[in-house]
Design a protein around this motif. Structure first.
Motif, PDB file in Angstrom:
ATOM      1  N   ALA A 515      40.534  14.670 -22.806  1.00 38.44           N
ATOM      2  CA  ALA A 515      41.716  14.661 -22.837  1.00 38.44           C
ATOM      3  C   ALA A 515      42.570  13.492 -23.073  1.00 38.44           C
ATOM      4  N   ALA A 518      42.253  13.483 -27.020  1.00 34.57           N
ATOM      5  CA  ALA A 518      43.301  14.680 -27.435  1.00 34.57           C
ATOM      6  C   ALA A 518      44.713  13.825 -27.546  1.00 34.57           C
ATOM      7  N   ILE A 519      45.002  13.216 -26.257  1.00 32.13           N
ATOM      8  CA  ILE A 519      46.334  12.441 -26.380  1.00 32.13           C
ATOM      9  C   ILE A 519      46.388  11.400 -27.361  1.00 32.13           C
ATOM     10  N   LEU A 522      47.301  13.317 -30.468  1.00 31.17           N
ATOM     11  CA  LEU A 522      48.758  13.844 -30.462  1.00 31.17           C
ATOM     12  C   LEU A 522      49.629  12.711 -30.963  1.00 31.17           C
ATOM     13  N   LEU A 536      54.950  17.868 -22.929  1.00 34.04           N
ATOM     14  CA  LEU A 536      53.551  17.754 -22.496  1.00 34.04           C
ATOM     15  C   LEU A 536      53.395  18.615 -21.413  1.00 34.04           C
ATOM     16  N   ASP A 537      52.182  19.589 -21.431  1.00 38.37           N
ATOM     17  CA  ASP A 537      51.864  20.494 -20.449  1.00 38.37           C
ATOM     18  C   ASP A 537      50.701  20.022 -19.479  1.00 38.37           C
ATOM     19  N   GLU A 538      50.466  19.374 -18.440  1.00 38.07           N
ATOM     20  CA  GLU A 538      49.297  18.970 -17.611  1.00 38.07           C
ATOM     21  C   GLU A 538      48.336  18.365 -18.437  1.00 38.07           C
ATOM     22  N   VAL A 539      48.839  17.398 -19.298  1.00 39.41           N
ATOM     23  CA  VAL A 539      47.765  16.689 -20.120  1.00 39.41           C
ATOM     24  C   VAL A 539      47.116  15.600 -19.277  1.00 39.41           C
ATOM     25  N   ASP A 540      47.585  15.250 -18.207  1.00 42.35           N
ATOM     26  CA  ASP A 540      46.985  14.223 -17.428  1.00 42.35           C
ATOM     27  C   ASP A 540      46.229  14.630 -16.190  1.00 42.35           C
ATOM     28  N   VAL A 566      57.524  16.052 -19.299  1.00 39.95           N
ATOM     29  CA  VAL A 566      56.028  16.405 -18.800  1.00 39.95           C
ATOM     30  C   VAL A 566      55.932  17.248 -17.599  1.00 39.95           C
ATOM     31  N   THR A 568      53.701  18.205 -14.690  1.00 41.50           N
ATOM     32  CA  THR A 568      52.426  17.513 -14.039  1.00 41.50           C
ATOM     33  C   THR A 568      52.477  17.705 -12.551  1.00 41.50           C
TER      34      THR A 568
END
Length: 618
Positions: A515, A518-519, A522, A536-540, A566, A568
């Motif tokens: 993850a 990927a960030i 991005l 940003l959808d549920e990247v964390d 975001v 989250t």
């Protein structure tokens, strides 16, 4: 408009020395300094007197075009009265004076508007230039900050790698020395251990008995420790709950204070606007009063004008009846003319038809019999030809002609058309070949340009990816590889090496590391082509607290140019947001939108972010 030049066109005339003269009209008018030349030009030769007698006396002996206006409104010039106060206030002279006054006011307002427009245009130009300069400076500052941060990260990464390598070499040397010493010690200890083994065996039995007793005591102490831990956990939960409640009360108090300040500012602004509106209402009332006076004069002259209108309407009706009768006669004449024109058209058509039949007959004589009707004269019958056998010979010749078959008289025209069609199709085929070659050339250029642009963009993304990866992982290395020869068809492989690990594919990393990688990719793409908004959808979700803090630092870094939305469930991400939106379902089947604006709360950063909390049943 430069009004200063108007003052030089009219010389200033000294007024007459008389007891009834109140003063020069231009001196009695109050206006702004920039309109003073216009007022002097218009009213420089006008003097205000007390009565019409004084005006008449001064006008008979005046020189130089001076005019005298009495307090009753009469204007005297060289013994003549040009306008004045009469029993009927709606005369033409009164309206002429009103028109002059209104024209003067219109000119003054136009000058004011022009000056305001020029000032506004200048301010707009200065504002645009300042905005452009500010944007350029901000962009240069951001670029400098990014370059400086990149250099600092690279330098810190090199220093850390160097320190890690030195520590690792020292540890390996110490381990080798320790291993040698241990080997020698073990060789000596082996002999002692064998001799002491029997002694230790007896001591071991005694120790086992003591160990059993110690185990019993330890289990009792563990029970007491568990009870104390439970009481401490209850105390910590109560303390945490009280801390959260105190934080909520402090946040509500801060929001209330911010609301009070905003309301006070709004009240002061409304008071200022009310004062401005009251002043504007007073000006409008004064204008309405002046216009009402003019309207009264116009209404008084309405009666005389109405009688004149009635007379004009009567004359208009008489002229209209005469014009109607003339129009009826003209319509009858036009109808008769149309009938005659129709008859003339039919005769013309008959003449054209007869002429066409005659032309076809002459054409047939000329084509089939080669006879020119204009010059043809009958010839004598040739010798040896019998008039009785002529028809039979003619029929025989016609039979032979029919046996030859039909003759295509349009073959030449068809050949010409076919040739033109063939030439056209040949030209089209050549054009298609040329277009195909140009299209292939354009495709080749597009492929070359696309490959070049892809390579340039790939290089930029690769460099940005390495920089951001080192920032998020606090060291390490990464790489983007093209698998294949053609850049447009090649696959891209992501290889990452976090700090302290060997170079490996991203598929072998943990979910949190993937993850974070990927960030980093991005934001590397974002640096090449930035965007004003980012969702940003549920990247964390796979990140732990330390990695979430690094992710938030990256958002703060780019937050001055991009607004992030975001989605989250992470508490630390919500705490760093500027505005929170959530959907709750307090009642089954009924969703409710909840929003919290944190802009007024004192937070540790100024970056604006919006966090959307996904629906839940809480």
């Amino acid at each position: 408009v430069d009004l200063s030049a108007l003052g030089g066109g009219t010389p200033r005339i000294d007024g007459p020395q008389h007891a009834g003269v109140l003063g020069r009209a231009s001196d009695l008018v109050r206006c702004e300094d920039r309109f003073r030349p216009l007022v002097d030009r218009l009213l420089g030769t006008v003097f205000v007197v007390e009565s019409r007698e004084v005006a008449a006396e001064l006008a008979h002996g005046s020189m130089g075009g001076m005019r005298f206006v009495s307090l009753d409104g009469e204007v005297w010039e060289r013994g003549r009265v040009r306008a004045g106060h009469t029993s009927s206030k709606g005369g033409l002279l009164h309206r002429e004076m009103e028109i002059r006054d209104l024209s003067g006011r219109l000119a003054e307002l136009s000058l004011v508007v022009e000056g305001a427009e020029r000032e506004r245009a200048g301010l707009e130009a200065a504002r645009a230039a300042a905005i452009e300069t500010r944007d350029q400076s901000r962009w240069m500052l951001d670029e400098s900050k990014i370059a400086l941060e990149t250099q600092v990260r690279e330098l810190s990464g090199v220093d850390r790698e160097k320190g890690f390598a030195a520590k690792e070499a020292d540890e390996r040397a110490r381990e080798m020395q320790n291993h040698s010493l241990e080997l020698e010690t073990l060789a000596r200890s082996l002999e002692v251990a064998e001799s002491e083994l029997a002694e230790f065996q007896t001591q071991l039995d005694a120790a086992r008995a003591q160990l059993h007793e110690a185990d019993v005591e330890v289990r009792g102490m563990e029970l007491r420790r568990d009870e104390a831990s439970s009481r401490a956990q209850v105390s910590r939960e109560a303390l945490l709950r009280l801390s959260r409640e105190a934080g909520e009360w402090e946040a509500q108090w801060a929001r209330a204070e911010q609301t009070v300040r905003e309301l006070e500012t709004g009240i002061r602004a409304r008071d200022e606007e009310a004062a401005q509106h009251r002043a504007r209402i007073a000006e409008i009332d004064a204008q309405v009063s002046g216009l009402a006076a003019g309207l009264t004069g116009l209404l008084q002259s309405e009666g005389s004008q109405r009688d004149r209108v009635v007379d004009l309407q009567t004359r208009f009706l008489a002229l209209k009846e005469a014009a109607q009768s003339g129009e009826d006669a003209a319509r009858q004449k036009r109808f008769e003319q149309a009938e005659l024109g129709e008859r003339l058209h039919m005769l013309e058509l008959d003449r054209v038809q007869a002429r066409a039949d005659l032309d076809r007959t002459f054409e047939r004589l000329h084509t089939e019999y080669e006879i020119d009707p204009a010059t043809w004269t009958p010839h004598a019958m040739p010798e040896g030809m019998d008039a009785g056998t002529g028809p039979a010979r003619l029929e025989e010749s016609r039979t032979r002609l029919r046996a030859l078959g039909p003759v295509n008289l349009l073959a030449l025209e068809e050949y010409t058309r076919k040739k033109e069609r063939f030439t056209f199709l040949t030209q089209q085929r050549e054009d298609l070949h040329k277009a195909k070659a140009q299209l292939l050339e354009a495709i080749e250029k597009i492929n070359v340009t696309a490959s070049q642009m892809f390579s340039e963009t790939f290089t930029k993304v690769h460099q940005n990816f390495k920089d951001i990866f080192k920032t998020l992982f606090e060291g390490g290395d990464c790489e983007l590889r093209l698998v294949g020869e053609d850049p447009m068809e090649a696959e891209i492989e992501i290889v990452a090496k976090p700090r302290g690990k060997y170079l490996q594919s991203i598929t072998l990393m943990s979910s949190g590391e993937r993850a974070l990688t990927a960030i980093a990719l991005l934001f590397a793409i974002y640096l090449v082509k930035p965007s004003p908004f980012c969702l940003l959808d549920e990247v964390d979700a796979p990140l732990d607290d330390a990695n979430v803090e690094r992710f938030l630092n990256m958002l703060r870094r780019f937050g001055n140019r991009t607004q992030f939305v975001v989605i989250t469930h992470n508490k630390k991400t919500m705490e760093a947001a500027g505005c929170i939106y959530g959907v709750t379902m307090q009642e089954l089947g009924i969703s409710k939108l909840v929003s919290v604006n944190l802009d007024g709360v004192d937070v540790s950063h100024e970056t604006r972010r919006e966090v959307v909390v996904q629906p839940s049943l809480s």
